[in-house]
Design a protein around this motif. Structure first.
Motif, PDB file in Angstrom:
ATOM      1  N   PHE A  33      -0.159  -0.389 -11.815  1.00 17.58           N
ATOM      2  CA  PHE A  33       0.005   0.981 -11.355  1.00 17.58           C
ATOM      3  C   PHE A  33       1.035   1.050 -10.230  1.00 17.58           C
ATOM      4  CE2 PHE A  33      -4.620   0.976 -12.626  1.00 17.58           C
ATOM      5  CZ  PHE A  33      -4.450   1.728 -13.776  1.00 17.58           C
ATOM      6  N   ASN A  34       1.819   2.110 -10.239  1.00 15.29           N
ATOM      7  CA  ASN A  34       2.704   2.396  -9.112  1.00 15.29           C
ATOM      8  C   ASN A  34       2.906   3.908  -9.026  1.00 15.29           C
ATOM      9  OD1 ASN A  34       4.642   3.153 -11.027  1.00 15.29           O
ATOM     10  ND2 ASN A  34       5.960   1.389 -10.679  1.00 15.29           N
ATOM     11  N   GLU A  35       3.779   4.329  -8.125  1.00 17.22           N
ATOM     12  CA  GLU A  35       3.984   5.756  -7.912  1.00 17.22           C
ATOM     13  C   GLU A  35       4.819   6.411  -9.005  1.00 17.22           C
ATOM     14  OE1 GLU A  35       3.107   3.943  -3.880  1.00 17.22           O
ATOM     15  OE2 GLU A  35       4.186   3.383  -5.703  1.00 17.22           O
ATOM     16  N   GLY A  36       5.322   5.617  -9.966  1.00 23.36           N
ATOM     17  CA  GLY A  36       6.085   6.184 -11.063  1.00 23.36           C
ATOM     18  C   GLY A  36       5.305   7.220 -11.848  1.00 23.36           C
ATOM     19  N   VAL A  37       4.001   6.986 -12.004  1.00 25.46           N
ATOM     20  CA  VAL A  37       3.094   7.976 -12.595  1.00 25.46           C
ATOM     21  C   VAL A  37       1.870   8.062 -11.696  1.00 25.46           C
ATOM     22  CG1 VAL A  37       1.802   8.724 -14.615  1.00 25.46           C
ATOM     23  CG2 VAL A  37       3.870   7.342 -14.923  1.00 25.46           C
ATOM     24  N   CYS A  38       1.567   9.260 -11.247  1.00 24.89           N
ATOM     25  CA  CYS A  38       0.387   9.463 -10.411  1.00 24.89           C
ATOM     26  C   CYS A  38      -0.315  10.727 -10.872  1.00 24.89           C
ATOM     27  CB  CYS A  38       0.769   9.539  -8.939  1.00 24.89           C
ATOM     28  SG  CYS A  38       1.608  11.064  -8.464  1.00 24.89           S
ATOM     29  N   PHE A  39      -1.336  11.129 -10.145  1.00 23.07           N
ATOM     30  CA  PHE A  39      -2.075  12.347 -10.470  1.00 23.07           C
ATOM     31  C   PHE A  39      -2.111  13.258  -9.251  1.00 23.07           C
ATOM     32  CE2 PHE A  39      -3.919   9.173 -13.354  1.00 23.07           C
ATOM     33  CZ  PHE A  39      -3.732   9.820 -14.569  1.00 23.07           C
TER      34      PHE A  39
ATOM     35  N   SER B 133       0.362   3.666   2.403  1.00 23.85           N
ATOM     36  CA  SER B 133       0.856   4.509   1.307  1.00 23.85           C
ATOM     37  C   SER B 133       0.693   5.996   1.589  1.00 23.85           C
ATOM     38  CB  SER B 133       0.129   4.162   0.002  1.00 23.85           C
ATOM     39  OG  SER B 133       0.440   2.851  -0.413  1.00 23.85           O
ATOM     40  N   GLU B 134       0.060   6.328   2.690  1.00 25.92           N
ATOM     41  CA  GLU B 134      -0.187   7.735   3.012  1.00 25.92           C
ATOM     42  C   GLU B 134       1.083   8.402   3.524  1.00 25.92           C
ATOM     43  OE1 GLU B 134      -4.863   7.096   4.345  1.00 25.92           O
ATOM     44  OE2 GLU B 134      -3.374   7.701   5.840  1.00 25.92           O
ATOM     45  N   GLN B 135       1.609   9.350   2.761  1.00 26.82           N
ATOM     46  CA  GLN B 135       2.814  10.053   3.177  1.00 26.82           C
ATOM     47  C   GLN B 135       2.983  11.306   2.342  1.00 26.82           C
ATOM     48  OE1 GLN B 135       4.877   9.199   5.776  1.00 26.82           O
ATOM     49  NE2 GLN B 135       5.856  11.172   5.423  1.00 26.82           N
ATOM     50  N   CYS B 136       3.203  12.450   3.008  1.00 24.78           N
ATOM     51  CA  CYS B 136       3.510  13.722   2.340  1.00 24.78           C
ATOM     52  C   CYS B 136       2.477  14.086   1.275  1.00 24.78           C
ATOM     53  CB  CYS B 136       4.891  13.681   1.696  1.00 24.78           C
ATOM     54  SG  CYS B 136       6.226  13.284   2.817  1.00 24.78           S
ATOM     55  N   GLY B 137       1.205  13.782   1.541  1.00 20.42           N
ATOM     56  CA  GLY B 137       0.149  14.107   0.595  1.00 20.42           C
ATOM     57  C   GLY B 137      -0.128  13.028  -0.430  1.00 20.42           C
ATOM     58  N   TRP B 138       0.678  11.949  -0.440  1.00 22.59           N
ATOM     59  CA  TRP B 138       0.489  10.843  -1.381  1.00 22.59           C
ATOM     60  C   TRP B 138      -0.484   9.826  -0.799  1.00 22.59           C
ATOM     61  CZ3 TRP B 138       3.667   9.568  -5.892  1.00 22.59           C
ATOM     62  CH2 TRP B 138       4.630  10.547  -6.196  1.00 22.59           C
ATOM     63  N   ILE B 139      -1.338   9.293  -1.663  1.00 21.95           N
ATOM     64  CA  ILE B 139      -2.243   8.215  -1.280  1.00 21.95           C
ATOM     65  C   ILE B 139      -2.369   7.235  -2.443  1.00 21.95           C
ATOM     66  CG2 ILE B 139      -3.619   9.555   0.368  1.00 21.95           C
ATOM     67  CD1 ILE B 139      -5.715   9.924  -1.841  1.00 21.95           C
ATOM     68  N   LYS B 140      -2.975   6.090  -2.164  1.00 21.46           N
ATOM     69  CA  LYS B 140      -3.250   5.100  -3.205  1.00 21.46           C
ATOM     70  C   LYS B 140      -4.707   4.681  -3.061  1.00 21.46           C
ATOM     71  CE  LYS B 140       0.051   2.478  -4.436  1.00 21.46           C
ATOM     72  NZ  LYS B 140       1.126   1.455  -4.587  1.00 21.46           N
ATOM     73  N   ASP B 141      -5.431   4.625  -4.191  1.00 22.23           N
ATOM     74  CA  ASP B 141      -6.841   4.247  -4.115  1.00 22.23           C
ATOM     75  C   ASP B 141      -7.009   2.730  -4.184  1.00 22.23           C
ATOM     76  OD1 ASP B 141      -6.996   3.383  -6.837  1.00 22.23           O
ATOM     77  OD2 ASP B 141      -7.536   5.387  -7.528  1.00 22.23           O
ATOM     78  N   GLU B 142      -8.256   2.273  -4.112  1.00 21.57           N
ATOM     79  CA  GLU B 142      -8.508   0.830  -4.044  1.00 21.57           C
ATOM     80  C   GLU B 142      -8.167   0.106  -5.335  1.00 21.57           C
ATOM     81  OE1 GLU B 142     -12.806  -0.340  -4.119  1.00 21.57           O
ATOM     82  OE2 GLU B 142     -13.126   1.837  -3.940  1.00 21.57           O
ATOM     83  N   TYR B 143      -7.948   0.833  -6.410  1.00 18.42           N
ATOM     84  CA  TYR B 143      -7.598   0.217  -7.690  1.00 18.42           C
ATOM     85  C   TYR B 143      -6.094   0.278  -7.973  1.00 18.42           C
ATOM     86  CZ  TYR B 143     -12.600   0.625  -8.013  1.00 18.42           C
ATOM     87  OH  TYR B 143     -13.949   0.542  -7.741  1.00 18.42           O
ATOM     88  N   GLY B 144      -5.329   0.819  -7.028  1.00 15.02           N
ATOM     89  CA  GLY B 144      -3.884   0.856  -7.158  1.00 15.02           C
ATOM     90  C   GLY B 144      -3.323   2.146  -7.725  1.00 15.02           C
ATOM     91  N   VAL B 145      -4.186   3.085  -8.139  1.00 12.96           N
ATOM     92  CA  VAL B 145      -3.729   4.354  -8.708  1.00 12.96           C
ATOM     93  C   VAL B 145      -3.285   5.290  -7.587  1.00 12.96           C
ATOM     94  CG1 VAL B 145      -4.367   6.359 -10.108  1.00 12.96           C
ATOM     95  CG2 VAL B 145      -5.272   4.094 -10.683  1.00 12.96           C
ATOM     96  N   SER B 146      -2.127   5.922  -7.774  1.00 14.54           N
ATOM     97  CA  SER B 146      -1.598   6.852  -6.769  1.00 14.54           C
ATOM     98  C   SER B 146      -2.001   8.286  -7.088  1.00 14.54           C
ATOM     99  CB  SER B 146      -0.071   6.754  -6.709  1.00 14.54           C
ATOM    100  OG  SER B 146       0.328   5.505  -6.178  1.00 14.54           O
ATOM    101  N   TRP B 147      -2.246   9.042  -6.035  1.00 17.73           N
ATOM    102  CA  TRP B 147      -2.653  10.444  -6.131  1.00 17.73           C
ATOM    103  C   TRP B 147      -1.851  11.264  -5.141  1.00 17.73           C
ATOM    104  CZ3 TRP B 147      -6.893  11.490  -9.455  1.00 17.73           C
ATOM    105  CH2 TRP B 147      -7.611  10.353  -9.885  1.00 17.73           C
ATOM    106  N   GLN B 148      -1.634  12.536  -5.470  1.00 23.81           N
ATOM    107  CA  GLN B 148      -1.128  13.510  -4.511  1.00 23.81           C
ATOM    108  C   GLN B 148      -2.228  14.538  -4.273  1.00 23.81           C
ATOM    109  OE1 GLN B 148       2.934  15.101  -5.063  1.00 23.81           O
ATOM    110  NE2 GLN B 148       3.093  13.731  -6.819  1.00 23.81           N
ATOM    111  N   ILE B 149      -2.672  14.640  -3.040  1.00 19.82           N
ATOM    112  CA  ILE B 149      -3.731  15.586  -2.685  1.00 19.82           C
ATOM    113  C   ILE B 149      -3.048  16.806  -2.081  1.00 19.82           C
ATOM    114  CG2 ILE B 149      -5.921  15.890  -1.502  1.00 19.82           C
ATOM    115  CD1 ILE B 149      -5.839  13.563  -3.551  1.00 19.82           C
ATOM    116  N   MET B 150      -2.958  17.871  -2.864  1.00 12.98           N
ATOM    117  CA  MET B 150      -2.117  19.003  -2.522  1.00 12.98           C
ATOM    118  C   MET B 150      -2.869  20.332  -2.589  1.00 12.98           C
ATOM    119  SD  MET B 150       0.969  17.992  -1.914  1.00 12.98           S
ATOM    120  CE  MET B 150       1.981  16.513  -2.088  1.00 12.98           C
TER     121      MET B 150
END
Length: 296
Positions: free
Chosen positions: A215-221, A244-261
């Protein structure tokens, strides 16, 4: 409103890719285009699009991340929902495979009479499956996560975690690799689907001996939140990598990136872009009140 939206990161091709996908799949379209100016990546184009009624977002923001097959989209060609589903799956496959790369050929498998996994010319991957219309109803579009680890036994734990975090959640089916499987896969998740916020997703385990991606930031949710309270909740529950916390982006413990917006993020930024954009770029977690204050 769709609560969880897949987000694709491109170098410069967001609009081109979204337009291509809209031409490949039926009942699909580009829904929005906008630009955020003067970011660290320059002017970034944001494109909204729908695939068979399912919302996506794409971003052109430079070559920082490359899309890989760790997150794909499963498309159900269900004859009870799609006219000429059997012919349509072949047509879509041909368009995606042209200038792309099949990862599993379109063929008959024990789980489906017609299935294929293909990486398109932009690097994004699609799992096309002719669905048994006699089974339980599922939507036409389902994001799918492939958890690649040395021991190949994390998908069940990860999806249990997501089920505990999100509301209106439940597990659907789950199937494990049988005893006779390769040792690294034995007992791991061959396939599971699960519902979060009323949306179906799928997951499976994969072995690092078979796959060289993660997983990387190339595809997130993107998680679209109604208010600051929701932003705070999902941020606290999902963020596990502080750097990894920046501009609403985060990464969970399994490596999946999310945008909390906030669900009205575009409205908040467009109110006064010269001031709201720098304010947003300086944030880790998005603070709605600070964006409103920056807008004046």
């Amino acid at each position: 409103m769709q609560k969880i939206v897949p987000h694709l990161w491109f170098d410069k091709e967001a609009l081109e890719a979204a337009s291509f996908y809209a031409s490949v799949f039926p009942n699909s379209r580009v829904t929005s285009k906008s630009v955020i100016k003067d970011t660290p990546s320059g002017d970034c184009e944001i494109v909204g699009f729908e695939i068979m009624g399912y919302s996506f977002e794409a971003l052109s923001a430079g070559p920082l991340f490359r899309i890989n097959p760790s997150i794909s989209i499963m498309v159900n060609f269900d004859p009870s929902q799609l006219e000429n589903a059997r012919e349509l799956i072949d047509e879509v496959w041909a368009k995606l495979a042209e200038s792309g790369k099949p990862l599993m050929s379109l063929d008959e498998y024990p789980f489906s009479e017609r299935y294929g996994w293909v990486q398109d010319k932009y690097g994004f991957t699609w799992q096309l499956i002719y669905t048994d219309s006699e089974g339980e109803d599922r939507p036409l579009v389902i994001p799918c996560l492939l958890f690649v680890t040395d021991e190949s036994k994390i998908a069940e734990e990860a999806t249990d975690f997501y089920l505990s975090v999100f509301k209106n959640a439940k597990r659907g089916t789950i199937a494990h690799h049988p005893a006779g499987s390769e040792s690294s896969l034995k007992g791991s998740v061959m396939f599971t689907d699960f519902m979060l916020e009323g949306q179906w997703l799928a997951a499976m385990d994969g072995s690092s001996s078979m796959h060289d991606f993660a997983f990387n930031e190339g595809v997130c949710f993107i998680v679209k939140c109604e208010n600051q309270e929701e932003i705070d909740y999902y941020w606290d529950q999902l963020s596990a990598v502080p750097e990894s916390e920046q501009c609403g982006w985060i990464k969970d413990e399994y490596g999946v990136s999310w945008q909390i917006m906030p669900e009205n993020m575009e409205e908040l930024i467009s109110a006064n872009p010269e001031k709201t954009t720098p304010a947003m770029l300086s944030m880790k977690k998005i603070i709605i009140a600070d964006l409103e204050k920056a807008a004046g």
